[in-house]
Design a protein around this motif. Structure first.
Motif, PDB file in Angstrom:
ATOM      1  N   LEU A  67       9.866  26.963  30.219  1.00  0.00           N
ATOM      2  CA  LEU A  67      10.435  26.454  28.971  1.00  0.00           C
ATOM      3  C   LEU A  67       9.515  25.408  28.330  1.00  0.00           C
ATOM      4  N   ALA A  68       8.867  24.611  29.157  1.00  0.00           N
ATOM      5  CA  ALA A  68       7.994  23.564  28.639  1.00  0.00           C
ATOM      6  C   ALA A  68       6.700  24.109  28.057  1.00  0.00           C
ATOM      7  N   CYS A  69       6.438  25.395  28.276  1.00  0.00           N
ATOM      8  CA  CYS A  69       5.229  26.034  27.741  1.00  0.00           C
ATOM      9  C   CYS A  69       5.483  26.740  26.413  1.00  0.00           C
ATOM     10  N   ARG A  70       6.660  26.538  25.850  1.00  0.00           N
ATOM     11  CA  ARG A  70       7.001  27.277  24.634  1.00  0.00           C
ATOM     12  C   ARG A  70       6.244  26.755  23.411  1.00  0.00           C
ATOM     13  N   ASP A  71       6.281  27.558  22.356  1.00  0.00           N
ATOM     14  CA  ASP A  71       5.635  27.190  21.093  1.00  0.00           C
ATOM     15  C   ASP A  71       6.103  25.807  20.638  1.00  0.00           C
ATOM     16  N   GLY A  72       5.167  25.033  20.114  1.00  0.00           N
ATOM     17  CA  GLY A  72       5.519  23.739  19.540  1.00  0.00           C
ATOM     18  C   GLY A  72       5.432  22.577  20.497  1.00  0.00           C
ATOM     19  N   VAL A  73       5.258  22.852  21.791  1.00  0.00           N
ATOM     20  CA  VAL A  73       5.099  21.773  22.772  1.00  0.00           C
ATOM     21  C   VAL A  73       3.606  21.595  23.027  1.00  0.00           C
ATOM     22  N   PRO A  74       3.013  20.496  22.572  1.00  0.00           N
ATOM     23  CA  PRO A  74       1.557  20.331  22.677  1.00  0.00           C
ATOM     24  C   PRO A  74       1.123  19.820  24.045  1.00  0.00           C
ATOM     25  N   ALA A  75      -0.166  19.937  24.295  1.00  0.00           N
ATOM     26  CA  ALA A  75      -0.765  19.344  25.486  1.00  0.00           C
ATOM     27  C   ALA A  75      -1.111  17.890  25.187  1.00  0.00           C
ATOM     28  N   ALA A  76      -0.936  17.029  26.179  1.00  0.00           N
ATOM     29  CA  ALA A  76      -1.230  15.613  25.990  1.00  0.00           C
ATOM     30  C   ALA A  76      -2.709  15.305  26.185  1.00  0.00           C
ATOM     31  N   ARG A  77      -3.417  16.205  26.888  1.00  0.00           N
ATOM     32  CA  ARG A  77      -4.840  16.013  27.149  1.00  0.00           C
ATOM     33  C   ARG A  77      -5.623  17.215  26.650  1.00  0.00           C
ATOM     34  N   GLU A  78      -6.923  17.044  26.568  1.00  0.00           N
ATOM     35  CA  GLU A  78      -7.806  18.121  26.124  1.00  0.00           C
ATOM     36  C   GLU A  78      -8.309  18.962  27.284  1.00  0.00           C
ATOM     37  N   ASP A  79      -7.826  18.704  28.492  1.00  0.00           N
ATOM     38  CA  ASP A  79      -8.256  19.486  29.643  1.00  0.00           C
ATOM     39  C   ASP A  79      -7.078  19.644  30.598  1.00  0.00           C
TER      40      ASP A  79
ATOM     41  N   LEU B 206      -4.302  21.731  33.323  1.00  0.00           N
ATOM     42  CA  LEU B 206      -3.327  22.813  33.232  1.00  0.00           C
ATOM     43  C   LEU B 206      -2.547  22.753  31.934  1.00  0.00           C
ATOM     44  N   GLY B 207      -2.182  21.554  31.497  1.00  0.00           N
ATOM     45  CA  GLY B 207      -1.409  21.432  30.266  1.00  0.00           C
ATOM     46  C   GLY B 207      -2.107  22.062  29.081  1.00  0.00           C
ATOM     47  N   ARG B 208      -3.409  21.843  28.971  1.00  0.00           N
ATOM     48  CA  ARG B 208      -4.174  22.405  27.858  1.00  0.00           C
ATOM     49  C   ARG B 208      -4.207  23.920  27.917  1.00  0.00           C
ATOM     50  N   THR B 209      -4.204  24.475  29.133  1.00  0.00           N
ATOM     51  CA  THR B 209      -4.310  25.928  29.299  1.00  0.00           C
ATOM     52  C   THR B 209      -3.006  26.647  28.981  1.00  0.00           C
ATOM     53  N   VAL B 210      -1.862  26.024  29.279  1.00  0.00           N
ATOM     54  CA  VAL B 210      -0.589  26.750  29.166  1.00  0.00           C
ATOM     55  C   VAL B 210       0.333  26.218  28.079  1.00  0.00           C
ATOM     56  N   ALA B 211       0.101  25.023  27.569  1.00  0.00           N
ATOM     57  CA  ALA B 211       1.005  24.439  26.578  1.00  0.00           C
ATOM     58  C   ALA B 211       1.057  25.300  25.321  1.00  0.00           C
ATOM     59  N   GLY B 212       2.260  25.589  24.863  1.00  0.00           N
ATOM     60  CA  GLY B 212       2.451  26.345  23.630  1.00  0.00           C
ATOM     61  C   GLY B 212       2.105  27.812  23.708  1.00  0.00           C
ATOM     62  N   THR B 213       1.974  28.361  24.916  1.00  0.00           N
ATOM     63  CA  THR B 213       1.560  29.765  25.042  1.00  0.00           C
ATOM     64  C   THR B 213       2.732  30.744  25.065  1.00  0.00           C
ATOM     65  N   VAL B 214       3.915  30.269  25.432  1.00  0.00           N
ATOM     66  CA  VAL B 214       5.072  31.167  25.577  1.00  0.00           C
ATOM     67  C   VAL B 214       5.890  31.155  24.290  1.00  0.00           C
ATOM     68  N   PRO B 215       6.165  32.313  23.707  1.00  0.00           N
ATOM     69  CA  PRO B 215       7.003  32.347  22.500  1.00  0.00           C
ATOM     70  C   PRO B 215       8.364  31.693  22.762  1.00  0.00           C
ATOM     71  N   THR B 216       8.838  30.930  21.805  1.00  0.00           N
ATOM     72  CA  THR B 216      10.081  30.184  21.989  1.00  0.00           C
ATOM     73  C   THR B 216      11.241  31.086  22.355  1.00  0.00           C
ATOM     74  N   ARG B 217      11.373  32.198  21.655  1.00  0.00           N
ATOM     75  CA  ARG B 217      12.494  33.104  21.931  1.00  0.00           C
ATOM     76  C   ARG B 217      12.412  33.651  23.355  1.00  0.00           C
ATOM     77  N   THR B 218      11.215  33.968  23.793  1.00  0.00           N
ATOM     78  CA  THR B 218      11.037  34.484  25.149  1.00  0.00           C
ATOM     79  C   THR B 218      11.395  33.435  26.185  1.00  0.00           C
ATOM     80  N   ALA B 219      10.998  32.198  25.938  1.00  0.00           N
ATOM     81  CA  ALA B 219      11.281  31.111  26.875  1.00  0.00           C
ATOM     82  C   ALA B 219      12.779  30.889  27.032  1.00  0.00           C
ATOM     83  N   TRP B 220      13.498  30.864  25.917  1.00  0.00           N
ATOM     84  CA  TRP B 220      14.942  30.640  25.999  1.00  0.00           C
ATOM     85  C   TRP B 220      15.665  31.864  26.564  1.00  0.00           C
ATOM     86  N   LEU B 221      15.128  33.043  26.318  1.00  0.00           N
ATOM     87  CA  LEU B 221      15.710  34.251  26.919  1.00  0.00           C
ATOM     88  C   LEU B 221      15.580  34.187  28.434  1.00  0.00           C
TER      89      LEU B 221
END
Length: 256
Positions: free
Chosen positions: A155-167, A169-184
């Motif tokens: 859920l935390a990887c859904r669209d609109g959730v940014p990464a706090a750092r430029e490197d 795991l967060g940078r690699t996965v943040a915002g990659t999952v479509p919101t609808r898919t995450a909530w489904l």
């Protein structure tokens, strides 16, 4: 992308299992985080097996300790470390840049130590109570808690959730999952919890669904706090979200 890149990314990143991650990009990250709940299910079932073996000796508390220890060992304490680091960062009261620097340090501060102790005590206490009702109930609760914890990460990887750092795991996965898919996926996790709880009685299905929903709500509140204070997510934040959801499920199931 190969069909197994998602599971490889999930198990290779979130566990100590000797799984080679062949791709480290946002496409693989999205597939991997969609598979994260499967990692939780595998860890939960493994922990339940060891707990059941120790329960044969008639000691629910020892079984509970072992059940909590297994996921910690199979992840090298990754999520617990993330919980402690996040607690130190948020508890410092400093601006985002300074808080992120504190989180990246190798040592654990007072906020982190206190949070770790309380969370582990809560998990063990709740599981000991559930084990007193029998191994099937405890195994189910353990599996549902682990599944829900990793769903919180997705859920935390859904669209609109940014990464706090430029490197990281967060940078690699943040915002990659479509919101609808995450909530489904969150809805499916809640339904699965209700389904596995139903055999324990007429109210158990609602109990398990409520525990899962409350756990995901708790992790969502923490996510919002991290977005406000840290301006995004990091690998540590994912660990904190996971442990928060796991603990919430076990506490709700253990209390009632």
């Amino acid at each position: 992308m190969a069909i197994d890149d998602g599971p490889r990314f999930a198990f290779g990143t979130l566990t100590v299992l000797p799984v080679r991650v062949r791709r480290w990009d946002r496409t693989a990250g999205r597939a991997g985080m969609l598979c994260a709940p499967l990692v939780g299910l595998a860890l939960g079932l493994t922990a339940a097996v060891l707990g059941g073996l120790l329960l044969l000796g008639g000691n629910p508390l020892l079984a509970a300790v072992a059940t909590v220890a297994v996921p910690a060992a199979l992840t090298r304490g990754l999520h617990l470390d993330g919980l402690a680091d996040t607690a130190d960062g948020l508890g410092s009261g400093k601006p985002a840049a300074d808080a992120l620097r504190i989180m990246k340090q190798s040592d654990i501060g007072p906020f982190g130590v206190l949070t770790l102790v309380l969370v582990l005590l809560a998990q063990v206490a709740a599981l000991a109570r559930i084990y007193a009702s029998g191994w099937p109930e405890a195994a189910t609760a353990t599996a549902v808690a682990a599944l829900t914890g990793r769903t919180a990460m997705t859920l935390a990887c859904r669209d609109g959730v940014p990464a706090a750092r430029e490197d990281g795991l967060g940078r690699t996965v943040a915002g990659t999952v479509p919101t609808r898919t995450a909530w489904l996926l969150a809805a499916l996790t809640t339904l699965a919890a209700a389904a596995v709880g139903a055999p324990f009685g007429p109210y158990a299905a609602a109990h398990y669904a409520l525990a899962t929903a409350l756990a995901l709500t708790a992790s969502e509140l923490l996510l919002r706090r991290c977005r406000s204070r840290l301006h995004g997510v990091t690998g540590d934040v994912f660990g904190a979200l996971c442990e928060t959801a796991v603990t919430a499920v076990l506490v709700v199931l253990g209390v009632w």
